[in-house]
Design an enzyme around this catalytic site. Structure first.
Site, PDB file in Angstrom:
ATOM      1  N   ARG A  68      50.033   4.063  -5.160  1.00 25.46           N
ATOM      2  CA  ARG A  68      48.976   3.768  -6.125  1.00 25.46           C
ATOM      3  C   ARG A  68      48.471   5.061  -6.734  1.00 25.46           C
ATOM      4  O   ARG A  68      48.070   5.962  -6.011  1.00 25.46           O
ATOM      5  CB  ARG A  68      47.818   3.023  -5.460  1.00 25.46           C
ATOM      6  N   ASP A  81      46.114  11.465  16.400  1.00 20.81           N
ATOM      7  CA  ASP A  81      45.124  10.932  17.357  1.00 20.81           C
ATOM      8  C   ASP A  81      45.284   9.432  17.625  1.00 20.81           C
ATOM      9  O   ASP A  81      45.860   8.687  16.835  1.00 20.81           O
ATOM     10  CB  ASP A  81      43.701  11.203  16.860  1.00 20.81           C
ATOM     11  N   GLU A 127      42.080  11.975  12.818  1.00 25.48           N
ATOM     12  CA  GLU A 127      41.973  11.254  11.539  1.00 25.48           C
ATOM     13  C   GLU A 127      40.983  10.108  11.652  1.00 25.48           C
ATOM     14  O   GLU A 127      40.285   9.791  10.707  1.00 25.48           O
ATOM     15  CB  GLU A 127      43.354  10.728  11.111  1.00 25.48           C
ATOM     16  N   GLU A 128      40.918   9.482  12.827  1.00 25.64           N
ATOM     17  CA  GLU A 128      40.140   8.246  12.966  1.00 25.64           C
ATOM     18  C   GLU A 128      38.633   8.465  12.873  1.00 25.64           C
ATOM     19  O   GLU A 128      37.920   7.571  12.439  1.00 25.64           O
ATOM     20  CB  GLU A 128      40.448   7.565  14.313  1.00 25.64           C
ATOM     21  N   HIS A 172      45.021  -1.251  14.641  1.00 29.69           N
ATOM     22  CA  HIS A 172      43.798  -1.253  15.466  1.00 29.69           C
ATOM     23  C   HIS A 172      43.709  -2.494  16.363  1.00 29.69           C
ATOM     24  O   HIS A 172      42.659  -2.742  16.951  1.00 29.69           O
ATOM     25  CB  HIS A 172      42.513  -1.109  14.625  1.00 29.69           C
TER      26      HIS A 172
HETATM   27 ZN    ZN Z   1      45.742   5.306  11.107  1.00 32.37          ZN
END
Ligand code: ZN
Length: 389
Positions: free
Chosen positions: A175, A78, A135-136, A360
């Site tokens: 991580r 997306d 996902e956002e 972004h």
């Molecule tokens: Zn992303």
């Protein structure tokens, strides 16, 4: 770094796919063109392709040999509601929509890996390639799982990556344990009594009360939460009023909240509600709090993170693999896949210059030079996980 010659030959095609996706961004749950393009390519590589999970999600499956082992690799598809300012000749053709997070690159890398894995057939087991929507914002990972993702396509382990323009090019940042935060949102409405700006005594001013709430919220992280529990409370928006001679009826405050520990998350909600309601009461007003919990924290599993580190180190060299000392405070709905299946999520650095824009940002563009790295790495990860006995 081992990059197969066939892969180098397929790079121009992959770059063309990435730029085509970039020019045609689609918002979460509307990735119809994107998922169709993805599905058609996957079918042409010989995968069994299942469409329509979680609205526009696609799963591509390929089995080889006789092993029952299986691996899942996820990419997100997306875009974001941002007006692009890159000036690229393949910039978004849809004003106000943009691939500003590099999901065009993630999708293309996994498509390239799909082709490379299918051509090489150097594995024993089953590969499930998961192309998820939304996902956002809307939790496309969870929507695919609600549609039976892991029941229909059982995965022994799942992996995903995100490009990160703030980390050196080609760096693998891993991580064990927490890597991305949980995110929640609180909408506070302060209900006052409007009136003439020259007669404040006849009104209940929601701006003054709202300002007091904003300041009081700052004490939650500093006074209520343990200093070693990573937490963010950000007032991202405060709207009220229209002119200097009018006291408005209400104020709207929107707060973004990030945390890791579930008990800390509960405490943040409790304190935000209490502060908003009691501050308003002290001003003779009321406040209502609409508190929405969004994504949980993304917690990587130890064994799969160790495996990822081992493969990345062999693939890229020890100097290109780092264990992040701290998690990121951003969020990611791969969290839900990791709650259901063991796996690990990592960042792939894409930085080449200090002028590179962050994720972004309206000037961000996915670095195409990462495509062969991602394709070769996913191929190697799948082949190592499903190594023939
Ligand atoms: Zn992303």
């Amino acid at each position: 770094m081992t990059i197969h010659p066939n892969l180098i030959n397929s790079m121009p095609e992959l770059v063309a796919i990435r730029r085509d996706l970039h020019a045609h961004p689609e918002l979460g749950l509307q990735e119809f063109r994107t998922s169709d393009l993805v599905a058609r390519h996957l079918e042409s590589y010989g995968y069994k392709v299942t469409r329509g999970l979680g609205t526009t999600g696609v799963v591509a499956t390929l089995s080889n040999g006789s092993s029952k082992r299986s691996i899942g690799i996820r990419a997100d598809m997306d875009a974001l509601p941002i007006l692009e300012e890159t000036g690229l000749d393949y910039a978004s053709k849809t004003p106000g929509l943009m691939h500003a997070c590099g999901h065009d690159g993630h999708t293309t890398m996994l498509l390239g890996a799909a082709r490379s894995i299918a051509e090489r057939r150097n594995f024993d087991g089953t590969v499930h390639l998961i192309f998820q929507p939304a996902e956002e914002n809307f939790g496309g990972a969870r929507l695919m799982m609600d549609d039976g993702l892991f029941e229909r396509f059982p995965c022994d382990a799942v992996f995903a990556l995100h490009n990160e323009p703030g980390l050196p090019f080609g760096q693998f940042a891993l991580r064990e344990g927490p890597i991305m935060a949980a995110v929640d949102e609180a909408r506070i409405t302060v209900n006052g009594l409007g009136g003439h700006g020259a007669e404040p005594q006849e009104t209940a001013d929601p701006i003054v009360c709202g300002a007091s709430i904003v300041m009081a919220l700052q004490t939650i992280v500093s006074r209520n939460i343990h200093p070693l529990d990573p937490t963010v409370v950000t007032v991202g928006s405060f709207h009220s009023g229209s002119a200097s001679n009018i006291i408005p009826e209400r104020a709207e405050i929107v707060v973004g909240i990030r945390s890791f520990d579930p008990e800390v998350r509960d405490e943040l909600e409790r304190r935000i509600r209490l502060i908003a309601e009691r501050q308003a009461e002290s001003y003779g007003m009321t406040a209502t709090v609409d508190y929405q919990r969004s994504y949980d924290a993304t917690i990587n599993h130890k064994a799969e993170t160790d495996f990822l580190r081992e493969v990345a180190t062999r693939f890229a060299g020890e100097d290109k693999v780092v264990d992040l000392p701290r998690p990121f405070m951003g969020s990611e709905d791969f969290a839900y896949m990791l709650k259901d299946r063991p796996g690990s999520y990592f960042f792939l650095g894409g930085k080449v210059s200090d002028d590179d824009k962050s994720l972004h940002h309206p000037g961000f563009n996915f670095n195409d030079d990462l495509l062969p790295v991602g394709v070769a790495f996913w191929t190697e990860l799948a082949e190592t996980y499903l190594r023939p006995a």
